[in-house]
Scaffold this motif. Structure first.
Motif, PDB file in Angstrom:
ATOM      1  N   ALA A  19       0.844  -1.207   0.000  1.00 35.53           N
ATOM      2  CA  ALA A  19       0.000   0.000   0.000  1.00 35.53           C
ATOM      3  C   ALA A  19       0.870   1.244   0.000  1.00 35.53           C
ATOM      4  CB  ALA A  19      -0.926   0.000   1.217  1.00 35.53           C
ATOM      5  N   VAL A  20       0.318   2.315  -0.558  1.00 38.60           N
ATOM      6  CA  VAL A  20       0.994   3.617  -0.516  1.00 38.60           C
ATOM      7  C   VAL A  20       0.797   4.202   0.885  1.00 38.60           C
ATOM      8  CG1 VAL A  20       0.990   5.972  -1.455  1.00 38.60           C
ATOM      9  CG2 VAL A  20       0.650   3.999  -2.980  1.00 38.60           C
ATOM     10  N   VAL A  21       1.904   4.634   1.503  1.00 38.55           N
ATOM     11  CA  VAL A  21       1.844   5.226   2.848  1.00 38.55           C
ATOM     12  C   VAL A  21       2.537   6.592   2.795  1.00 38.55           C
ATOM     13  CG1 VAL A  21       1.826   2.966   3.962  1.00 38.55           C
ATOM     14  CG2 VAL A  21       4.013   4.115   3.583  1.00 38.55           C
ATOM     15  N   LYS A  28       6.253   6.299  12.362  1.00 43.11           N
ATOM     16  CA  LYS A  28       5.480   5.612  13.416  1.00 43.11           C
ATOM     17  C   LYS A  28       6.033   4.222  13.700  1.00 43.11           C
ATOM     18  CE  LYS A  28       0.713   4.004  14.245  1.00 43.11           C
ATOM     19  NZ  LYS A  28      -0.652   4.009  13.679  1.00 43.11           N
ATOM     20  N   TYR A  29       6.413   3.511  12.613  1.00 41.98           N
ATOM     21  CA  TYR A  29       6.890   2.128  12.783  1.00 41.98           C
ATOM     22  C   TYR A  29       8.413   2.004  12.662  1.00 41.98           C
ATOM     23  CZ  TYR A  29       2.023   0.721  12.676  1.00 41.98           C
ATOM     24  OH  TYR A  29       0.681   0.565  12.970  1.00 41.98           O
ATOM     25  N   ASP A  30       9.100   3.159  12.659  1.00 41.70           N
ATOM     26  CA  ASP A  30      10.571   3.173  12.623  1.00 41.70           C
ATOM     27  C   ASP A  30      11.107   2.375  11.428  1.00 41.70           C
ATOM     28  OD1 ASP A  30      13.129   3.778  13.428  1.00 41.70           O
ATOM     29  OD2 ASP A  30      13.271   2.126  14.853  1.00 41.70           O
ATOM     30  N   ILE A  31      10.621   2.741  10.230  1.00 39.40           N
ATOM     31  CA  ILE A  31      11.023   2.053   8.989  1.00 39.40           C
ATOM     32  C   ILE A  31      11.803   3.025   8.114  1.00 39.40           C
ATOM     33  CG2 ILE A  31      10.177   0.875   6.917  1.00 39.40           C
ATOM     34  CD1 ILE A  31       7.548   0.419   8.460  1.00 39.40           C
ATOM     35  N   LYS A  32      12.871   2.532   7.506  1.00 42.25           N
ATOM     36  CA  LYS A  32      13.630   3.344   6.551  1.00 42.25           C
ATOM     37  C   LYS A  32      13.216   2.944   5.131  1.00 42.25           C
ATOM     38  CE  LYS A  32      17.775   3.981   9.387  1.00 42.25           C
ATOM     39  NZ  LYS A  32      17.461   3.145  10.546  1.00 42.25           N
ATOM     40  N   LEU A  33      13.218   3.922   4.223  1.00 44.61           N
ATOM     41  CA  LEU A  33      12.901   3.626   2.827  1.00 44.61           C
ATOM     42  C   LEU A  33      13.996   2.787   2.184  1.00 44.61           C
ATOM     43  CD1 LEU A  33      11.307   6.553   0.795  1.00 44.61           C
ATOM     44  CD2 LEU A  33      10.459   4.247   1.159  1.00 44.61           C
ATOM     45  N   ASN A  34      13.628   2.034   1.139  1.00 41.61           N
ATOM     46  CA  ASN A  34      14.583   1.200   0.397  1.00 41.61           C
ATOM     47  C   ASN A  34      15.332   0.246   1.326  1.00 41.61           C
ATOM     48  OD1 ASN A  34      14.071   2.138  -2.214  1.00 41.61           O
ATOM     49  ND2 ASN A  34      15.275   3.967  -1.819  1.00 41.61           N
ATOM     50  N   ASN A  35      14.581  -0.408   2.189  1.00 45.90           N
ATOM     51  CA  ASN A  35      15.189  -1.314   3.154  1.00 45.90           C
ATOM     52  C   ASN A  35      14.369  -2.606   3.192  1.00 45.90           C
ATOM     53  OD1 ASN A  35      17.056  -2.032   5.016  1.00 45.90           O
ATOM     54  ND2 ASN A  35      16.281  -0.760   6.679  1.00 45.90           N
ATOM     55  N   GLU A 128       9.189   4.608  -4.117  1.00 42.26           N
ATOM     56  CA  GLU A 128      10.194   3.818  -3.403  1.00 42.26           C
ATOM     57  C   GLU A 128       9.478   2.947  -2.378  1.00 42.26           C
ATOM     58  OE1 GLU A 128      14.125   5.834  -2.697  1.00 42.26           O
ATOM     59  OE2 GLU A 128      12.827   7.582  -2.757  1.00 42.26           O
ATOM     60  N   ARG A 129      10.124   1.840  -2.017  1.00 45.26           N
ATOM     61  CA  ARG A 129       9.418   0.922  -1.126  1.00 45.26           C
ATOM     62  C   ARG A 129      10.335   0.392  -0.020  1.00 45.26           C
ATOM     63  NH1 ARG A 129       6.639  -1.322  -4.865  1.00 45.26           N
ATOM     64  NH2 ARG A 129       7.373   0.384  -6.128  1.00 45.26           N
TER      65      ARG A 129
END
Length: 327
Positions: A19-21, A28-35, A128-129
């Motif tokens: 999904a697009v976020v 909020k979920y401590d996520i880095k892009l392209n990881n 990017e995902r």
């Protein structure tokens, strides 16, 4: 040749929830892009939140399942492929069944009542995902399921077996059973690591090849040399020679067999057409297998693998159009 059930895959089924976020979601979920990471406890509520979004897409994934689906797509013969793995008894498991069955694959999942279906969150921001995988039920496959008469009959019907290395940590006993059956019946076993002596085809990318060489103390990082060494390891069954196939992104595919190495160019793609390289390797293997089961020469298998990978990297996720345009 009868193609029904000719190719069987075993692996870790993961339902991609894409999904697009926005940036806030990532924060909020401590996520880095392209990881790409494995889920921790803090990530677990994210899956339901993604599922509630209007833009959400469900794609039956996991490396082996991707390859089997692509092989099925290239073959265009209903029921030519089968797939075994473990899911949970939940809505994501139902989505997985629906998606894989619609792709024409004969799926026979073991359903675990204690763990939820394995999922991979695909968080998309501006094209990017970031991927967050939660293996859950995929880790719970039991060889008891494989021993059931209706499941083992699928193993017996198949002539080719594809098992990725990821499954080694889940059910080594299941892999051993299939590998020994294949060796006894002179069937082909592409790609499985600890039952190396049973393997007829080994697939990997250049990073995996170099890591494999390092682990085994081979003093070379030359991919062609490594491919050759892998192909020359002893085999349990002398009926089939081993062929090693190493992809190198935009560089040529390396194929080692009979003490020789051949290089095959890939289909180059303009940068602006590249959408998502995720699943390119899985798609290459799927394309390759679709020709292998038809007993086509290795050159045709590689060419088809390159075509399938080229199609998939121009789309989001390991997806493809209704029919291949391939001669």
């Amino acid at each position: 040749m009868a193609y029904e059930g000719i190719l069987l895959g075993m692996g870790n089924p993961l339902l991609d929830i894409s999904a697009v976020v926005d940036e806030e979601f990532l924060k909020k979920y401590d996520i880095k892009l392209n990881n790409a990471i494995l889920a921790e406890d803090k990530h677990l509520p994210m899956y339901d939140e993604l599922a509630s979004k209007e833009t959400v897409e469900y794609i039956a994934g996991g490396a082996t399942q991707n390859s089997i689906k692509v092989a099925q797509w290239m073959l265009q013969i209903p029921g030519a492929t089968s797939y075994i793995g473990c899911i949970g008894k939940d809505k994501f498991g139902e989505e997985m069944k629906k998606n894989s069955t619609a792709a024409g694959v004969n799926v026979k999942y073991y359903e675990d009542e204690s763990a939820p279906t394995g999922t991979c969150a695909v968080c998309v921001v501006g094209g990017e995902r970031s991927l967050v995988a939660n293996l859950s039920a995929a880790n719970c496959y039991k060889s008891e399921h494989l021993k059931r008469p209706e499941i083992w009959s699928i193993v017996e019907k198949a002539k080719y077996y594809y098992i990725a290395g990821f499954f080694l940590t889940v059910s080594p006993e299941s892999i051993q059973m299939v590998a020994e059956h294949a060796a006894a019946k002179n069937k082909d076993v592409p790609h499985v690591l600890f039952v190396y002596r049973y393997m007829d085809y080994v697939f990997g990318n250049e990073t995996e090849a170099r890591t494999f060489a390092k682990v085994h103390g081979w003093e070379t990082d030359n991919v062609e040399e490594i491919a050759l060494k892998i192909s020359q390891w002893p085999k349990a069954s002398g009926t089939h020679k081993r062929i090693t196939v190493i992809t190198q992104g935009a560089d040529p595919v390396v194929v080692a067999e009979d003490g020789k190495v051949k290089l095959f160019p890939v289909i180059l793609l303009p940068k602006e057409k590249l959408v998502d390289t995720n699943g390119a390797g899985d798609a290459f293997v799927g394309g390759f297998l679709s020709q292998l089961v038809q007993e086509k020469p290795v050159e045709d298998c590689v060419r088809t693998g390159c075509y399938a990978a080229n199609v998939v990297i121009q789309r989001s996720g390991c997806t493809y159009p209704p029919k291949p345009e391939f001669n």
